[in-house]
Design a protein around this motif. Structure first.
Motif, mmCIF file in Angstrom:
data_model
loop_
_atom_site.group_PDB
_atom_site.id
_atom_site.type_symbol
_atom_site.label_atom_id
_atom_site.label_comp_id
_atom_site.label_asym_id
_atom_site.label_seq_id
_atom_site.Cartn_x
_atom_site.Cartn_y
_atom_site.Cartn_z
ATOM 1 N N ILE A 50 11.041 4.878 48.022
ATOM 2 C CA ILE A 50 10.317 5.925 47.046
ATOM 3 C C ILE A 50 11.238 5.839 45.764
ATOM 4 N N VAL A 51 10.578 5.295 44.662
ATOM 5 C CA VAL A 51 11.452 5.560 43.536
ATOM 6 C C VAL A 51 11.880 6.723 42.956
ATOM 7 N N THR A 52 13.201 7.065 42.505
ATOM 8 C CA THR A 52 13.765 8.309 42.364
ATOM 9 C C THR A 52 13.435 8.830 41.052
ATOM 10 N N LEU A 53 13.020 10.029 40.979
ATOM 11 C CA LEU A 53 12.679 10.535 39.557
ATOM 12 C C LEU A 53 13.946 11.241 39.346
ATOM 13 N N LEU A 54 14.613 10.969 38.197
ATOM 14 C CA LEU A 54 15.918 11.534 37.566
ATOM 15 C C LEU A 54 15.640 12.862 36.732
ATOM 16 N N GLY A 55 14.645 12.720 36.015
ATOM 17 C CA GLY A 55 14.448 13.920 35.332
ATOM 18 C C GLY A 55 13.150 13.856 34.600
ATOM 19 N N PHE A 56 12.719 14.748 33.674
ATOM 20 C CA PHE A 56 11.375 14.737 33.033
ATOM 21 C C PHE A 56 11.610 15.511 31.547
ATOM 22 N N CYS A 57 10.736 15.262 30.630
ATOM 23 C CA CYS A 57 10.912 15.926 29.603
ATOM 24 C C CYS A 57 9.341 16.354 29.150
ATOM 25 N N PHE A 58 9.523 17.722 28.975
ATOM 26 C CA PHE A 58 7.920 18.428 28.341
ATOM 27 C C PHE A 58 8.269 19.255 27.344
ATOM 28 N N HIS A 59 8.061 19.037 26.201
ATOM 29 C CA HIS A 59 8.321 19.850 24.961
ATOM 30 C C HIS A 59 7.101 19.579 23.995
ATOM 31 N N LYS A 60 6.389 20.840 24.005
ATOM 32 C CA LYS A 60 4.918 20.760 23.378
ATOM 33 C C LYS A 60 4.031 19.751 23.833
ATOM 34 N N THR A 61 3.528 18.756 22.928
ATOM 35 C CA THR A 61 3.010 17.713 23.352
ATOM 36 C C THR A 61 3.545 16.675 23.711
ATOM 37 N N LYS A 62 5.044 16.467 23.748
ATOM 38 C CA LYS A 62 5.952 15.501 24.208
ATOM 39 C C LYS A 62 5.838 15.441 25.708
ATOM 40 N N ARG A 63 5.708 14.410 26.353
ATOM 41 C CA ARG A 63 5.872 14.406 27.731
ATOM 42 C C ARG A 63 6.495 13.113 28.540
ATOM 43 N N VAL A 121 4.255 27.495 32.811
ATOM 44 C CA VAL A 121 4.243 28.352 33.645
ATOM 45 C C VAL A 121 4.143 27.822 34.933
ATOM 46 N N ILE A 122 3.680 26.787 35.177
ATOM 47 C CA ILE A 122 3.426 26.068 36.726
ATOM 48 C C ILE A 122 4.845 25.717 36.820
ATOM 49 N N PHE A 123 5.734 25.084 35.955
ATOM 50 C CA PHE A 123 6.875 24.394 36.228
ATOM 51 C C PHE A 123 7.855 25.560 36.624
ATOM 52 N N GLU A 124 7.814 26.663 36.033
ATOM 53 C CA GLU A 124 8.840 27.732 36.174
ATOM 54 C C GLU A 124 8.520 28.353 37.579
ATOM 55 N N ASN A 125 7.169 28.545 37.802
ATOM 56 C CA ASN A 125 6.651 29.211 38.962
ATOM 57 C C ASN A 125 6.949 28.444 40.159
ATOM 58 N N GLY A 126 6.648 26.847 40.112
ATOM 59 C CA GLY A 126 6.900 26.343 41.146
ATOM 60 C C GLY A 126 8.194 25.642 41.536
ATOM 61 N N GLY A 127 9.176 26.260 40.638
ATOM 62 C CA GLY A 127 10.635 26.131 41.102
ATOM 63 C C GLY A 127 11.020 24.551 40.767
ATOM 64 N N ILE A 128 10.280 23.725 39.903
ATOM 65 C CA ILE A 128 10.399 22.361 39.612
ATOM 66 C C ILE A 128 11.419 21.896 38.669
ATOM 67 N N LEU A 129 12.159 23.193 38.030
ATOM 68 C CA LEU A 129 13.057 22.876 37.225
ATOM 69 C C LEU A 129 14.543 22.504 37.941
ATOM 70 N N ALA A 130 14.458 22.445 39.103
ATOM 71 C CA ALA A 130 15.506 21.908 39.782
ATOM 72 C C ALA A 130 15.842 20.775 39.563
ATOM 73 N N THR A 131 14.664 19.704 39.065
ATOM 74 C CA THR A 131 14.784 18.417 38.640
ATOM 75 C C THR A 131 15.402 18.451 37.282
ATOM 76 N N ARG A 132 16.105 17.649 36.760
ATOM 77 C CA ARG A 132 16.782 17.728 35.327
ATOM 78 C C ARG A 132 15.779 17.598 34.302
ATOM 79 N N ARG A 133 15.919 18.354 33.483
ATOM 80 C CA ARG A 133 14.945 18.585 32.432
ATOM 81 C C ARG A 133 15.652 18.426 30.989
ATOM 82 N N TYR A 134 14.982 16.974 30.397
ATOM 83 C CA TYR A 134 15.671 16.439 29.280
ATOM 84 C C TYR A 134 14.732 17.158 27.862
#
Length: 362
Positions: A111-124, A33-46
């Motif tokens: 600043i190190v570049t964040l290229l993407g993230f993974c958030f799937h159930k308990t996997k981060r 919910v936070i990711f979607e409402n915060g607009g963070i999904l602009a960062t690539r999600r794997y």
């Protein structure tokens, strides 16, 4: 009786597992919910399958910490990456959200570049640009580079690294749309690229605040013992602000200068236990620092500049510390323009005794 007791215990264990699973799912949903409402999904999600592919099923480990492990990976286009796998979700996942949220707002050479993230159930997982020279602490401590067959980085490189860290913090404090306070600046969280350009990483404890906020409130003490500003754990010293990062920067630079931990309980002489006091006394008495690999006048000037600036940064009273913009100016300017700062009396909790609220080092 033994069989009944065993079956009862198995039933209890299954129930506990189900409760824990439900909690994790609730945390996961809240983060979504936070990711979607915060607009963070602009960062690539794997997906987690993507993460396994890019790390070749976690074949090459680069490092490990309390957060989990970092693995070397490769994107489909051939670019190397570092993949941080978080082992457990703290609280409601605020550390993970913090890191993604903070880093998705940044774009700076230091600043190190964040290229993407993974958030799937308990996997981060977090996917960063790969830094071939690893973290700073592996290269600055004598015990490390002698063990690894390395050598002193040289004072020009150390100076450029300190300036780069300062510029990165100046950007976080002044250059972003929102001010970002890092709260965990230390050698472990400074990564170096192939040219030893420093990049600030690990934003799990960061706090995003409005530019007009001069002081902020924290419900908990955050940071690493030995680098935490006194006001963060002892609130009657002063307000928590960007000056708290300035303190951590100063302690980091002093470890770069000394080639050792600032607090070293195993030192032969009492006067050498706390490096900032030892080096301040040398500075005050105009004695030679006796530092490693100082061979030219240029080395002496850079070392002296780094010492004076870092001692200003670790002043007990936050109002006496310079801002990061002023630190950058001081590092770029001439050493003759710098005044010797007062002796800093209060330190953050020692590494060996993190439960002690404050230590007085005489």
């Amino acid at each position: 009786m033994i069989v009944l007791a065993y079956l009862r215990q198995q039933k209890i264990s299954k129930k506990q597992a189900m409760i824990t699973g439900r909690r994790e799912m609730k945390k996961s949903h809240k983060c979504e919910v936070i990711f979607e409402n915060g607009g963070i999904l602009a960062t690539r999600r794997y997906s987690y399958a993507d993460i396994k592919r890019m790390t070749n099923s976690f074949k090459e480990k680069l490092g490990q910490g309390g957060y989990g492990c970092v693995y070397k990976g490769k994107l489909p286009d051939g670019h190397l990456v570092a993949v941080k796998i978080l082992s457990k979700l703290k609280g409601d996942g605020e550390d993970f959200i913090n890191e993604v949220n903070s880093m998705s707002r940044t774009s700076h050479i230091n600043i190190v570049t964040l290229l993407g993230f993974c958030f799937h159930k308990t996997k981060r997982a977090l996917v960063y640009e790969y830094m071939p020279n690893g973290s700073l602490e592996k290269l600055i401590y004598e015990e490390n580079y002698f063990k690894l067959g390395g050598r002193h980085l040289g004072w020009d490189t150390l100076y450029q690294i300190s300036l780069g860290i300062a510029q990165g913090l100046e950007y976080l404090h002044q250059g972003c749309n929102s001010r970002i306070l890092h709260f965990d600046i230390k050698p472990h969280n400074i990564l170096l690229d192939e040219n030893y350009c420093p990049k600030i990483s690990d934003f799990g404890l960061a706090k995003i605040c409005h530019r007009e906020e001069s002081k902020i409130s924290l419900l908990d003490t955050r940071g690493t013992a030995g680098f935490i500003a006194p006001e963060v754990f002892c609130r009657n010293i002063g307000g928590i602000s960007q000056k708290s990062d300035v303190y951590s920067f100063g302690m980091t630079v002093l470890e770069m200068v000394g080639g050792r931990k600032n607090i070293m309980t195993g030192a032969e002489r009492t006067s050498e236990i706390y490096f900032p006091h030892w080096i301040h006394k040398r500075l005050e008495l105009q004695e030679e620092f006796g530092l490693q690999n100082v061979t030219t006048e240029g080395d002496t000037e850079k070392a002296r500049k780094m010492v004076i600036v870092s001692l200003w940064c670790i002043q007990t009273n936050p109002s006496i510390r310079p801002t990061m913009s002023e630190v950058v100016d001081m590092l770029r300017g001439g050493v003759d323009c710098l005044q010797v700062p007062p002796k800093p009396y209060l330190t953050s909790p020692s590494r060996s005794s993190p439960t002690i609220p404050m230590s007085m080092v005489v």
